[in-house]
Design an enzyme around this catalytic site. Sequence first.
Site, PDB file in Angstrom:
ATOM      1  N   PRO A 643       0.795  -1.068   0.282  1.00  0.00           N
ATOM      2  CA  PRO A 643      -0.121   0.109   0.054  1.00  0.00           C
ATOM      3  C   PRO A 643       0.788   1.375  -0.124  1.00  0.00           C
ATOM      4  O   PRO A 643       0.355   2.094  -0.511  1.00  0.00           O
ATOM      5  CB  PRO A 643      -0.870   0.059   1.345  1.00  0.00           C
ATOM      6  CG  PRO A 643      -0.799  -1.393   1.643  1.00  0.00           C
ATOM      7  CD  PRO A 643       0.102  -2.213   0.997  1.00  0.00           C
ATOM      8  N   GLU A 716      -0.269   3.473 -13.302  1.00  0.00           N
ATOM      9  CA  GLU A 716      -0.859   4.989 -14.665  1.00  0.00           C
ATOM     10  C   GLU A 716      -2.419   5.223 -14.375  1.00  0.00           C
ATOM     11  O   GLU A 716      -2.303   6.836 -14.554  1.00  0.00           O
ATOM     12  CB  GLU A 716      -0.706   4.148 -16.247  1.00  0.00           C
ATOM     13  CG  GLU A 716       0.674   4.692 -16.639  1.00  0.00           C
ATOM     14  CD  GLU A 716       0.525   3.306 -18.119  1.00  0.00           C
ATOM     15  OE1 GLU A 716       0.813   3.932 -18.749  1.00  0.00           O
ATOM     16  OE2 GLU A 716       0.252   2.450 -18.180  1.00  0.00           O
TER      17      GLU A 716
END
Lengths: 753, 346
Positions: A643, A716
């Site tokens: 994370p 992205e």
Amino acid sequence: MSDATPIATALPQRMGSNAGQRTTRRDGVLKVTGTATYAADNHPQGLLHAVFACATIARGRVTDLDVAAAKAHPGVVEVMTPANRPPLSADPDSKPMPFWFRTQVFQDDRVLYAGQPIALVLAETLEAATEGAARLSPRYAAEAPRIGLDEPPYAPKAVGIGAPAKVSKGDIEAGLAAAAQRLEVTIETPAQYHNAMEPHAVVAEWQGDRLIIDTPNQAPVMAAAAFAAWFGIAPQNVLLRTPFLGGGFGSKAILSAPQILAALAARMVGRPVKMVLTRAQMFGPVSHRGATRQSLRMGLDSAGHFTALAHHTIAETASFDEFIEAASTPSRLLYASPAISTTHEAVVNDIGLPGPMRAPGEASGTAALEVAIDIAAEAQGMDPIDFRLANYAETDPMTGNPYSSKALRECFAEGAKAFGWAGRPLAPRQMTDDRGMRVGWGMGTANFPCPMFDAEARATLRADGTALVETSLIDMGQGAWTALAQIAADALGLDLDQVEMRGGASDLPNAGVAGGSGHTASAGLAIEVAGSDTLRQLAEIAAADPASPLHGTGNAGVVARSGRLHAAGDEGRGETYAEILARAGKSALTGSGKGARDPKAASAYAMQSHGAVFAEVKVDPELGQIRVSRLVGAFAAGRIINPRLAESQLNGGMIWGLSFALLEKAEMDPRSGRILNADLGEYHVPVNADVPSVQTLLVHEDDPHVNPLGIKGVGEIGTTGTAAAIANAVWHATGVRVTRFPIRLDDLMEGLA
Amino acid sequence: MKPFDYIRPERLGQALSEGAKPGSAYLAGGTNLLDLMKTGAARPERLVDITRLPGLDRWEWGKDGGLRIGAMVRNSDAAHDPDIAAAFPAMAEALLSGASGQLRNAATMGGNVMQQTRCHFFADPFSPCNRRAPGAGCAAQGSDRRGFAVLGGSDACIATHPSDLCVALAALDAVVEIAGPEGLRETPLTDFHLLPGTGPEGHTRLAPGELIIALRLPAAAAGFRHHARYLKLRDRTSFAFALVSATALLRIEDGVIAEARLALGGVAPKPWRATAAEALLQGARPDADSFARAAEAALQGAAGHDAKITLAKRLAARALTQAARGTPARVPALPGSVHSGETAHV
Ligand SMILES: Cc1cc2nc3c(=O)[nH]c(=O)nc-3n(C[C@H](O)[C@H](O)[C@H](O)COP(=O)(O)OP(=O)(O)OC[C@H]3O[C@@H](n4cnc5c(N)ncnc54)[C@H](O)[C@@H]3O)c2cc1C
Ligand code: SF4
């Protein structure tokens, strides 16, 4: 991929606990202490410095280069020009491999774009090479360049990397005719340059027919094969090393002329050569995000449902090859409509070839589509989230396939809650802060595919019970050294510090390309499979060994944990990896694996990551100075391995989106075809003061279909949706719809006070 | 890079004689000169490093409350000194709104005043530019005028002076102290930079070989300290040159403007002192009407980019309004910005 999928089910059961942890970067100390070695940090004995002279016209021919003057400069050793350039084995005007662009490697005297390398000067020092290049004083026969999106358009066959230029369903004109409301908008996005902090650099050394090359590259095995093709040598005769890569964003995925020419120069002079592009030289030969003009036409029925959605893009490309920003593609993916048309045209400009830049297609495409959606919601008098929910694609809008997973609804809900979206006035110009700044809230949907590339890995257990995992992973700052090690540790039933990774070089099993947001999934799956293969062999050795406590357990009956195998259901019955190997007289045990998507799943499911980005802007009511006071993004991208790293990627992606919305633009002088702001002083990217608050929420998503690890990818998607969210917030604050990115303060002048 | 000699004189006399030789350039912080050498726009034969000259790297207060700042004082040091910021808050804010922390640590006061225009074509040796190569033409004419002068330009050159500091200095009536072969002389900063006219190549009154040794702020300039503001509009929140900037200084007595100073940046080839606006304000009430009229007067005759002219007027009025409200207690967290530094949410 037949090797890959079955193993996932026949694994020894593992109790791994590395993946999912917020592990800090394994290479962090090296980086903050400056001891991580980037390509240009290498100084082989006897090296020469290479500096390019680049064209200052955009179209024409070089008629004269003063090679004698350059050579007369003290320290200059050689000048390579089209007149003396040694032969190359590949034809630069051909495309012998996939992921290969036509390029200018001194095959002739033509100039096809400003910034094109036209000569290379080799000297004992960087300063001498730089001055030698200046003394070449090129003369040209210049022609008027073709610049801008008004050049005559043509219909390309493919856009992006091999995507179809046109995909449509239903009857758009009928859908528009039947609509209760028809809306149109045209939005322009500018040329943008990757501007990675690390410039493109090459340190090349030939040992006979063997090329050793240090260069930042996102796909070392593929790049080594390309170098081999250029130089007519076997791929295994190229060793390409990229232990660290200081930002690629797509610009370091495919070889470009400067890298080829620098390696050629090293062969020409028989000495190692170092070439580092200047910042200005990165605005030309190493690709960029091409400018687009996107026109959207929308038909809506009285309930606010689409009757038609048409998205047409005109994009710039170069004269010598094609890369067309696939900006209409998001309209294939996001909204349900009986009629959808997504089309592209291209115009030839005398510019360097565009290429993939972080979220190619989707970044520009969502910048337009998600503004159009906001316009539609406004026209319908609907909250932008409600409008999106009303047109939510439950299945892939084009194929009708189900999604492998899609937690976009949850992204809307969690993002809206964290942001405080509830109670947002529908009309613009309703909110001001205590200092009198106009406040606006906007949002946009984020979307990116989750591709996988064929990848291979090798996992070796060593006599001491630790492991070596090898694959040509590339860490461009995203954290591959760390996230892939977490996957490896789990795959091998080891603690993280027991796993040594080897990556970043072309002589390792091919990890594919660190790009397309697919590296963690692809290389990760290969590592997972390799680790399982190794453990399977280990379990077989133990099970077959009468002296082992695991004798007779059989393959499926063991659990691997913390460097020890034990019988399923009986932790006491087991032994360490080291003990098993020692008794078997083995100093090492190696397994291998491949990772790729199951083609059956790929054809049965639509596979996408999704997100929702929320922006708050404050705009000076008279002066138009814009500040993005908050960004909140909620993203559902499958299983998150780390994370901390994922949030960093997504925060960074949203900051790119902010940059897209308000800052980035290559200022082209249409008269000369030259870029005026080819430096980081004037080509603006955000500074800290531009980003007071950015927050990422990771929305839970289980995906059993994308790959056995359930990983989608986060590299992205943060860049998508964000530019539109900010543009929509600017509208909400001011009532002004700026339809040309980047949005600047003077664009708001007319609409403000 | 073109080879050059490097000389680091220890005495002013030696610096002046080296600096007077053809092909010499003075090197201070180097943040402007070295960039131009890298692009090839500047190709000196000899760099005369003036950073070690004795006595130029400090400032001193006059008995009357005036300030003399040595030319080698770094931008950061001047901006962060609490006494300087208290007496001349607009100058501190202007300095801190410029460039980045690293650059301000290197940049000197003299270098800042001497810095060249940021016109793209000036820095690019392959473009025609009258300022760099007299008679070559001006590539900026006919290009997008957003970054160029709307006041004071000519057919020969429309480049703007980029300095933030100088906009404050112009408003503060600063004086430039100059050393040359003939001894010392001085000139008001407002006269120091030249309009291009037909010959933009000499952008200041400095003769070849002359050196700025100090900037002087008169004691009277500290009289504006209670009503002083520097505002700067730019494309990013920090680390960008001004599209338009303004220094506004007021002395308010009995609810009436006793004296006003207004200077604009980013709009002209030199820091632009708006004397007509100042005259209008003298004796006027510090209210929106007066400020709007002053802003109109300041941009009288401006041409070339309508949105920029509108912006400049609005910014001038805003700077005057904020100055009237009172100098901020500290230089704001985002110096020169119309946005506050905090991330307060509505
Ligand atoms: C990326 C970037 C962003 C910037 N942003 C801003 C900004 O927002 N606002 C702003 O105001 N400025 C900005 N600057 C400009 C910066 O302020 C100037 O570069 C700096 O002030 C120049 O000082 P220096 O000492 O480094 O001068 P140098 O580069 O050493 O010299 C500049 C010129 O002045 C001459 N010179 C220097 N000192 C003297 C002297 N004492 N007497 C005579 N001639 C002298 C030199 O010969 C040279 O021609 C920026 C610069 C960069 C690179
Ligand atoms: S505006 Fe001035 S500096 Fe710019 S190109 Fe023209 S002459 Fe040169």
